[in-house]
Enzyme design. Structure first.
Site, PDB file in Angstrom:
ATOM      1  N   CYS B  79       0.853  -1.197   0.000  1.00 10.17           N
ATOM      2  CA  CYS B  79       0.000   0.000   0.000  1.00 10.17           C
ATOM      3  C   CYS B  79       0.892   1.251   0.000  1.00 10.17           C
ATOM      4  CB  CYS B  79      -0.987  -0.024   1.166  1.00 10.17           C
ATOM      5  SG  CYS B  79      -2.316   1.171   0.951  1.00 10.17           S
ATOM      6  N   HIS B 181      -3.941  -4.606  -0.207  1.00  8.64           N
ATOM      7  CA  HIS B 181      -3.559  -5.197   1.071  1.00  8.64           C
ATOM      8  C   HIS B 181      -3.665  -6.721   0.984  1.00  8.64           C
ATOM      9  CE1 HIS B 181      -3.241  -1.589   3.549  1.00  8.64           C
ATOM     10  NE2 HIS B 181      -4.154  -1.075   2.743  1.00  8.64           N
ATOM     11  N   GLU B 183      -2.888  -8.759   3.136  1.00  8.32           N
ATOM     12  CA  GLU B 183      -3.330  -9.255   4.452  1.00  8.32           C
ATOM     13  C   GLU B 183      -4.826  -9.072   4.659  1.00  8.32           C
ATOM     14  OE1 GLU B 183      -1.947  -6.426   3.871  1.00  8.32           O
ATOM     15  OE2 GLU B 183      -2.484  -4.900   5.349  1.00  8.32           O
TER      16      GLU B 183
END
Lengths: 252, 208
Positions: B79, B181, B183
């Site tokens: 990011c 992202h 994650e």
């Protein structure tokens, strides 16, 4: 292009998902971590957890829950319910929330929206608005405290106000449609879509597949939230997405 | 051991949780020695470009990251962490980045009907074959950003369409950037993190 989001909403009471969820493979029907993991498997695009715990002392329980869910589930998490200070927002984000939804406190203390947006970025500040149609004035009004208190705020102008204050997304529940399973309140979301330029999540009224395509095609909302139709297995997220694909709505 | 650079930027802990979940050994650290010794370095980031660069400078980490990059340690920027890898950004004035991938960070143009920030799941197109990240093709990943990277095509591994083409994965030799992202991108994101681990293990950056 961005996919339209399908978002299950879970009510959490003292760290447990209320009423339980009727999935086949759950060993513990109230465990937020297990339920969240199931929804991740089903390709839900985001999860909303609303803390309906009545006492404030139990806030810590919600923070622990977010911490645990985010260790097992890797998708956007929005947490709401009783959020009333910058510190509340901070603790939830730190625990693993991606967004925090502010509802009643946005009405009693609108500067909280700005304070949260300035500190953490408006992308993580969701303002949740509960609205009810008033036939006498032909307008929608904002309700707070879980829909128990009527305010003088007209919903569309309130939506504009909170966006000016820094809200990055609106989660708007039609109290008239909620629980009816007769479809989303298209008129409300069309008006909101014209009024603001942040993402809008429609909530309240989802009953069958056609309700989802209708709200995306007619009202241009960014996401649709539902609870019971998913929790009780009446619809699966897969069903909804398959239907939306047929209707040429972009989904993940 | 992977080092996640800890410089007080938002939500690095979710990244750590994902690595822990995958069983990838990692530490969250701002210690130059530990970062230098790491097998791979992950640079997360949420917030504004210059504030993040300033936070790195305050911790004397700019030269540390540049040095490990030069030593061919794999670096993954995520990011805002990806945006920092480029030469500069026009976010709130023109600010210098780490200069590890040639290119510039620009504001996403506000076109009719497109909301800024881009926030949500967008579908990736693979732009480079034989990449460690080719499993991303046609998959959706989760984005939250208002600025994007403008760079030469040879650094482009994958991209998404948001009115303009937005690079989603970039690579310059051992330097990788992901605009989304991983994650927060469900199993697709976790797989990409595993692929990064594979790349680190094989020490093979031959994609470009």
């Amino acid at each position: 292009m961005l996919a339209k989001r399908i978002i299950p909403c879970l009510d959490v009471d003292d760290g447990r998902v209320k009423k339980g969820i009727n999935f086949v493979h759950l060993t513990d029907v109230g465990d937020p971590v297990e339920i969240a993991a199931q929804y991740q498997k089903q390709d839900a695009d985001e999860l909303v957890f609303l803390d309906i715990t009545e006492t404030n002392q139990k806030r810590k329980t919600m923070i622990d829950m977010v911490e645990q869910v985010s260790q097992q589930v890797f998708m956007p998490l929005t947490i709401g319910g009783g959020v009333s200070s910058v510190d509340d927002i901070k603790q939830l984000l730190k625990a693993g929330a991606d967004k925090v939804a502010i509802n009643s406190a946005a009405v009693s203390d609108p500067d909280l929206i700005t304070a949260g947006a300035e500190k953490f970025g408006n992308q993580c500040i969701v303002v949740a608005i509960d609205v009810k149609y008033d036939p006498e004035t032909d307008k929608y009004f904002v309700y707070t405290h879980g829909g128990h208190q009527k305010t003088d705020l007209e919903a569309i102008s309130w939506a504009k106000t909170v966006v000016e204050k820094g809200a990055g997304e609106l989660l708007v529940t039609s109290m008239d449609a909620d629980g009816t399973k007769k479809g989303f309140n298209i008129d409300l979301y069309q008006k909101l879509d014209q009024a603001v330029d942040v993402p809008i999540i429609a909530s309240g009224g989802a009953g069958d597949l056609a309700d989802f395509s209708e709200v995306f095609l007619k009202a241009k909302v960014d996401g649709a939230l539902a609870a019971s139709v998913f929790h009780y297995g009446e619809l699966t997220i897969k069903d909804v997405k398959k239907h939306l694909k047929q209707k040429v709505v972009t989904v993940r | 051991m992977f080092a996640i650079v800890d410089y007080d930027t938002g939500n690095t802990r979710n990244l750590k949780k994902a690595l822990d979940y995958l069983g990838i050994e990692n530490i969250l650290t701002s210690d130059p020695e530990k970062i230098t010794a790491a097998q791979a370095v992950i640079l997360p980031g949420v917030g504004a470009f210059e504030a993040a660069m300033e936070a790195l400078r305050q911790r004397n980490l700019v030269s540390v990251v540049q040095k490990v990059a030069k030593d061919k340690t794999p670096i993954l920027g995520i990011c805002l962490g990806m945006q920092l890898l480029f030469d500069d950004s026009e976010e709130y004035g023109l600010h210098q980045g780490l200069g590890l991938i040639p290119g510039h960070i620009k504001a996403i143009p506000k076109q009719a009907g497109l909301k800024v920030p881009q926030m949500g799941w967008n579908q990736n197109q693979l732009r480079q074959k034989d990449s460690f990240f080719e499993s991303i093709d046609q998959q959706f990943t989760y984005f939250v950003h208002s600025y994007y990277a403008e760079c030469e095509e040879r650094f482009l591994v994958a991209s998404v369409d948001y009115g303009i083409e937005i690079p989603s994965i970039v690579q310059n030799d051992n330097i990788i950037g992901m605009q989304f992202h991983p994650e927060k991108s469900g199993r697709v994101g976790l797989e990409l993190l595993k692929n990064f681990q594979k790349m680190v293990k094989t020490n093979d950056f031959t994609c470009n």
